[in-house]
Design an enzyme around this catalytic site. Sequence first.
Site, short mmCIF file in Angstrom:
data_model
loop_
_atom_site.label_atom_id
_atom_site.label_comp_id
_atom_site.label_asym_id
_atom_site.label_seq_id
_atom_site.Cartn_x
_atom_site.Cartn_y
_atom_site.Cartn_z
N GLU A 179 41.64 -40.97 -14.31
CA GLU A 179 40.97 -40.01 -15.19
C GLU A 179 41.81 -39.58 -16.40
OE1 GLU A 179 39.74 -36.78 -12.69
OE2 GLU A 179 38.67 -38.09 -11.30
N GLU A 289 34.38 -44.42 -5.49
CA GLU A 289 34.13 -43.09 -4.92
C GLU A 289 32.62 -42.81 -4.86
OE1 GLU A 289 36.56 -40.04 -6.75
OE2 GLU A 289 38.14 -41.49 -7.26
#
Length: 406
Positions: A179, A289
């Site tokens: 991220e 995820e």
Amino acid sequence: MNFSTVNKKKDRGLLLPAIAFIILSFVQCTPKHQIASSLEAGTKAGHPNKGLKDYYKNYFPIGVAVSMASLHGPDSALIVNEFNSITPENDMKMGPIHPSEDIYNWKNADKIVDFAVSHHIKIRGHNLCWHNQEAAWMFKGADGKPVTKELLLQRLKDHVFAVAGRYKGKIYAWDVVNEAIDDSDDTTQIYRKSNWYNICNGPDFIEAAFRYAHEADPQAKLYYNDYNSEHPVKREKIYKLLKKLIEDHVPIDGVGMQAHWKLNDPSSDELRKALDEVTSLGLKVQFTELDITIRLPRPAPVPGTTPPAATTLPTPDPGYTPELEAKQIAQYKMAFDIFRQYKKFITSVTFWNVSDRSSWLDGRGGGLMGGAAAGLNTPRAVIKAYPLLFDENRERKKAYWSVVNF
């Protein structure tokens, strides 16, 4: 001539049409939903021990994020039956595993690795460098002031060598950097203004982390991992990062698309475009995820009115309604239909948590608070997200069958 044989043949000749007539009458008179239910029940009964990993054995590994609690009891049995890859949900992140400069908490990570090895399950490492759940000491000197870029990168190297080195040969893939891309619609702002970025005065830490990881374990596959990678603006930012890393000969094998999705997001076109862009660079893809919350964002408020809080729900909460279930089934089916079409490029699909009994999204308003984008210090409203393929009793949901019946 044996008249007994002749009579038996005549009996069969009369009996077979009668049986056919009875079956046809049953099919015509039985409601379609009952027939569908019977077929579904037959499918379940036919493969009681067949798991997701078995249905996808000719495609890609199917994984799940685990905690220490997952290694015991019903979750453990479900994991072993359904999955052939696991990712430690939190226990290998920098903050939990390396809370101070001279202390490493190996206990939980070691147990997860031992569990996987003992059951012949592959392991994805998550993660080596992130702006959340970071170790605060990493960025400060003895005087409490920010460290220099040189010291920060040395500390990052020491961390990566310690963690990736410890599990060398056991962890087949790492989310190296997590991220690091900016979330805004500002196309000129590529990188997240994290402690890493600010102290390094740019994105040099990203390249450094990948090089350190490759040195620590040359055989491990290395991934850049992020969410909302299907959204056009962020997709282009991620593409620019990947292209630069490749041009600079940084050792990177692929992209982790987190896939914290909603019932209406992403669209099939957005998903295909994201896959096409990444694979055009010669990189592999892992969906790292995956979950699909049933909670839809509220529509834009009427001008001049005060919008309700993001986590406000109708009272009573209707919960997991048939309508929402149908939309979730359709979204899961769409996703896996595309996954199978891109099997040459996709090397793993991992679900984030085991069942609806406990999803990380439940503590973030069912995903209404922004999911992965919500900071860990954001006040949390507990709202069930029902985002996975197994229900609160760990039973297979209808969405499960939409994924495996192909």
